[in-house]
Design a protein around this motif. Sequence first.
Motif: not given
Lengths: 212, 10
Positions: A143, A198, A149, A201-202, A145-146, A206-209
């Motif tokens: 993962e 990115y 990303s 999700k981001v 942190e935003s 959402k978190k980048l998983q």
Amino acid sequence: MNIFRLFGDLSHLLAIIILLLKIWKTRSCAGISGKSQILFAIVYTSRYLDLMTTYISAYNTFMKIVFVATSYATVFLMYMKFKATYDRNHDTFRIEFLIVPAVILALVINQEFTVLEVLWTFSIYLESVAILPQLFLVSKTGEAESITSHYLFALGSYRALYLLNWVYRYYAEDHYDLIAIVAGLVQTVLYCDFFYLYITKVLKGKKLQLPA
Amino acid sequence: ENYIKSKDEL
């Protein structure tokens, strides 16, 4: 200068500022690959030696000094000031496997066999793969942190915008540099997977998983 | 001239 290159440089500058802010504000470099930052410092040092010899414009000189200074500042922050927060166990990419091939390729494929030109070519080849330790770290931790990303998105966008700049210069100025274009394509392709995550999700909060 | 053209980028 054209709009693509200007936005590319600004995106590049933004990425560097985001990274420095992240490290300075959170007083931590968790999730950031120090190895990639070392590679960037090598890239700018070997590419901007012409700062001493050739004056192109105030903008050009100013930006080169900023990129060199901030890349060393980031390495300093990661390996000295906030050393305790550096994720040494996950940041294990062997950067010699990137540096050595870039040196060899620069010696073999270049525009002219002079010191400045070979170093410039080396920096172009190295930059195209310099983000690999960072992407490797994100895939290992699964993962990011935003803020990290956002940093990666800005950094990836800069060379993607440069690709548009090279298309523009080919048609408008009948000028192109195949070494920079091919390396720039490789560099941007490496981000494709991340760009997809990115945007899907981001940007939706959402978190980048990364799929484990 | 050629040098400036190809190395005017960052």
